[in-house]
Write a protein that holds these residues in place. Structure first.
Motif, PDB file in Angstrom:
ATOM      1  N   GLU A  93       0.822  -1.208   0.000  1.00 39.34           N
ATOM      2  CA  GLU A  93       0.000   0.000   0.000  1.00 39.34           C
ATOM      3  C   GLU A  93       0.860   1.264   0.000  1.00 39.34           C
ATOM      4  N   ASP A  94       1.971   1.204   0.720  1.00 36.90           N
ATOM      5  CA  ASP A  94       2.826   2.391   0.860  1.00 36.90           C
ATOM      6  C   ASP A  94       4.147   2.285   0.110  1.00 36.90           C
ATOM      7  N   ASP A  99       9.696   3.134  -0.380  1.00 36.90           N
ATOM      8  CA  ASP A  99       8.453   3.909  -0.382  1.00 36.90           C
ATOM      9  C   ASP A  99       7.974   4.059  -1.831  1.00 36.90           C
TER      10      ASP A  99
END
Length: 123
Positions: A70-71, A100
């Protein structure tokens, strides 16, 4: 004395329209902010390999895993830690790299060490 060119029929000179301050505010509210495009899988793997090479001083052998999170990204990178003769006795290691969404390093750690010839024994 320079001669003037005759004006063509139906030709009008367009003047730029003056923009009002209000039109900028309305347009700015409706435009989406420009963001850097999301990192794709290939670029994430390359970025992870560069980070591992920079931190360990060793050249990556390959990518063993790649997972979109998700990140950001979670990527497995394999390197040769010790070269031996024959090559089948090289000691390899897998590093888990977390990036990231922009490809910046969040974390990395060595997760495994094994002999090249015994890689199939891994679970």
């Amino acid at each position: 004395m320079p001669r003037e060119r005759p004006r063509e029929e139906g030709h009008r000179e367009e003047r730029p329209r003056a923009r009002t301050h209000e039109s900028h505010e309305v347009r700015d509210r409706h435009e989406r902010p420009r963001r850097r495009p999301a990192l794709d899988a290939r670029d994430a793997a390359r970025s992870a390999a560069r980070h591992v090479a920079g931190l360990t001083g060793r050249t990556p052998e390959g990518v063993t895993s790649l997972e979109r999170r998700e990140d950001g990204w979670s990527i497995g990178i394999e390197i040769v830690e010790t070269h031996r003769i024959p090559d089948s006795t090289d000691i390899l290691a897998e590093y888990r790299v977390e990036l990231d969404g922009r490809g910046e390093l969040v974390s990395y750690r060595r997760t495994e060490r094994y002999y090249r010839g015994r890689a199939e024994d891994r679970t």
